[in-house]
Write a protein that holds these residues in place. Structure first.
Motif, PDB file in Angstrom:
ATOM      1  N   TYR A  33       0.853  -1.174   0.000  1.00 31.99           N
ATOM      2  CA  TYR A  33       0.000   0.000   0.000  1.00 31.99           C
ATOM      3  C   TYR A  33       0.891   1.226   0.000  1.00 31.99           C
ATOM      4  O   TYR A  33       2.004   1.201   0.517  1.00 31.99           O
ATOM      5  CB  TYR A  33      -0.903  -0.003   1.242  1.00 31.99           C
ATOM      6  CG  TYR A  33      -1.795  -1.231   1.294  1.00 31.99           C
ATOM      7  CD1 TYR A  33      -3.027  -1.219   0.665  1.00 31.99           C
ATOM      8  CD2 TYR A  33      -1.388  -2.386   1.943  1.00 31.99           C
ATOM      9  CE1 TYR A  33      -3.843  -2.351   0.685  1.00 31.99           C
ATOM     10  CE2 TYR A  33      -2.194  -3.519   1.968  1.00 31.99           C
ATOM     11  CZ  TYR A  33      -3.427  -3.488   1.343  1.00 31.99           C
ATOM     12  OH  TYR A  33      -4.225  -4.604   1.353  1.00 31.99           O
ATOM     13  N   GLN A  34       0.395   2.311  -0.596  1.00 29.02           N
ATOM     14  CA  GLN A  34       1.201   3.516  -0.670  1.00 29.02           C
ATOM     15  C   GLN A  34       0.328   4.754  -0.618  1.00 29.02           C
ATOM     16  O   GLN A  34      -0.852   4.705  -0.953  1.00 29.02           O
ATOM     17  CB  GLN A  34       2.018   3.544  -1.966  1.00 29.02           C
ATOM     18  CG  GLN A  34       1.158   3.697  -3.216  1.00 29.02           C
ATOM     19  CD  GLN A  34       1.957   3.623  -4.494  1.00 29.02           C
ATOM     20  OE1 GLN A  34       2.977   2.961  -4.541  1.00 29.02           O
ATOM     21  NE2 GLN A  34       1.502   4.300  -5.525  1.00 29.02           N
ATOM     22  N   ALA A  35       0.934   5.843  -0.213  1.00 33.32           N
ATOM     23  CA  ALA A  35       0.295   7.151  -0.293  1.00 33.32           C
ATOM     24  C   ALA A  35       0.721   7.783  -1.612  1.00 33.32           C
ATOM     25  O   ALA A  35       1.866   7.630  -2.038  1.00 33.32           O
ATOM     26  CB  ALA A  35       0.742   8.025   0.869  1.00 33.32           C
ATOM     27  N   ASN A  36      -0.175   8.458  -2.286  1.00 30.36           N
ATOM     28  CA  ASN A  36       0.163   9.166  -3.517  1.00 30.36           C
ATOM     29  C   ASN A  36       0.565  10.587  -3.159  1.00 30.36           C
ATOM     30  O   ASN A  36      -0.234  11.345  -2.622  1.00 30.36           O
ATOM     31  CB  ASN A  36      -1.030   9.166  -4.483  1.00 30.36           C
ATOM     32  CG  ASN A  36      -1.370   7.776  -4.942  1.00 30.36           C
ATOM     33  OD1 ASN A  36      -0.487   6.987  -5.237  1.00 30.36           O
ATOM     34  ND2 ASN A  36      -2.646   7.464  -4.993  1.00 30.36           N
ATOM     35  N   LEU A  37       1.832  10.913  -3.426  1.00 30.40           N
ATOM     36  CA  LEU A  37       2.389  12.209  -3.046  1.00 30.40           C
ATOM     37  C   LEU A  37       2.455  13.132  -4.256  1.00 30.40           C
ATOM     38  O   LEU A  37       2.686  12.687  -5.380  1.00 30.40           O
ATOM     39  CB  LEU A  37       3.787  12.022  -2.457  1.00 30.40           C
ATOM     40  CG  LEU A  37       3.893  11.059  -1.273  1.00 30.40           C
ATOM     41  CD1 LEU A  37       5.344  10.882  -0.870  1.00 30.40           C
ATOM     42  CD2 LEU A  37       3.048  11.535  -0.112  1.00 30.40           C
ATOM     43  N   ASN A  38       2.291  14.421  -4.020  1.00 28.01           N
ATOM     44  CA  ASN A  38       2.400  15.421  -5.062  1.00 28.01           C
ATOM     45  C   ASN A  38       3.867  15.820  -5.173  1.00 28.01           C
ATOM     46  O   ASN A  38       4.409  16.480  -4.287  1.00 28.01           O
ATOM     47  CB  ASN A  38       1.529  16.637  -4.710  1.00 28.01           C
ATOM     48  CG  ASN A  38       1.535  17.685  -5.789  1.00 28.01           C
ATOM     49  OD1 ASN A  38       2.584  18.040  -6.323  1.00 28.01           O
ATOM     50  ND2 ASN A  38       0.365  18.206  -6.090  1.00 28.01           N
ATOM     51  N   LYS A 130      -2.964   2.833 -10.966  1.00 29.42           N
ATOM     52  CA  LYS A 130      -4.129   1.939 -10.913  1.00 29.42           C
ATOM     53  C   LYS A 130      -4.148   1.060 -12.153  1.00 29.42           C
ATOM     54  O   LYS A 130      -4.045   1.557 -13.276  1.00 29.42           O
ATOM     55  CB  LYS A 130      -5.422   2.743 -10.829  1.00 29.42           C
ATOM     56  CG  LYS A 130      -5.563   3.538  -9.550  1.00 29.42           C
ATOM     57  CD  LYS A 130      -6.846   4.346  -9.557  1.00 29.42           C
ATOM     58  CE  LYS A 130      -6.949   5.188  -8.302  1.00 29.42           C
ATOM     59  NZ  LYS A 130      -8.149   6.045  -8.323  1.00 29.42           N
TER      60      LYS A 130
END
Length: 136
Positions: A33-38, A130
């Motif tokens: 799982y990961q966080a989507n960073l800007n 995705k």
């Protein structure tokens, strides 16, 4: 997303949903799982698509190339490709000066590299990790 919310979203009860999720994790379908960073808000304003051509393809040079690529945080991805070039990299940097320094200090020092071609992203129109998985 919590298991309760996921099960509600999928229209199934919580226990079977949790079991299915665990099976997907254990089988390797879900790798993590990961966080989507800007990247821009993190100060990484430059994204480059870099095509590399190599003259050396022996086991030692390939292993060293792979080691450097895998341990270099500015390289987001690397693909061994068909066509005129051997590898396609996606690289991020703070700005053009930072990218220039990265090319000199890292890319030009990769074993066997004979050609480096960079294409800078002017506008990111879509960015996603995705996969197109059909609903089951």
């Amino acid at each position: 997303m919590t298991n309760a919310r996921l099960s509600e979203h999928l229209g199934m009860s919580e226990t079977p949903c949790w079991r299915r999720l665990k099976r997907l994790e254990e089988s390797g379908v879900i790798e993590g799982y990961q966080a989507n960073l800007n990247r821009r808000k993190l100060g990484l304003g430059v994204m480059a698509f870099v095509q590399l051509r190599c003259s050396e393809h022996d086991q030692a040079a390939t292993a060293e190339f792979q080691r450097i690529v895998q341990t270099t945080p500015n390289i987001l991805s690397c693909h061994n490709t068909t066509g005129a070039d051997d590898f396609l990299l996606i690289v991020v940097a703070r700005d053009l000066d930072d990218y220039s320094s990265f090319v000199d200090s890292t890319l030009r020092r990769l074993p066997g590299v004979t050609s480096i071609r960079s294409n800078l992203s002017l506008k990111e129109m879509k960015a996603s990790s995705k996969l197109p998985v059909a609903a089951r």
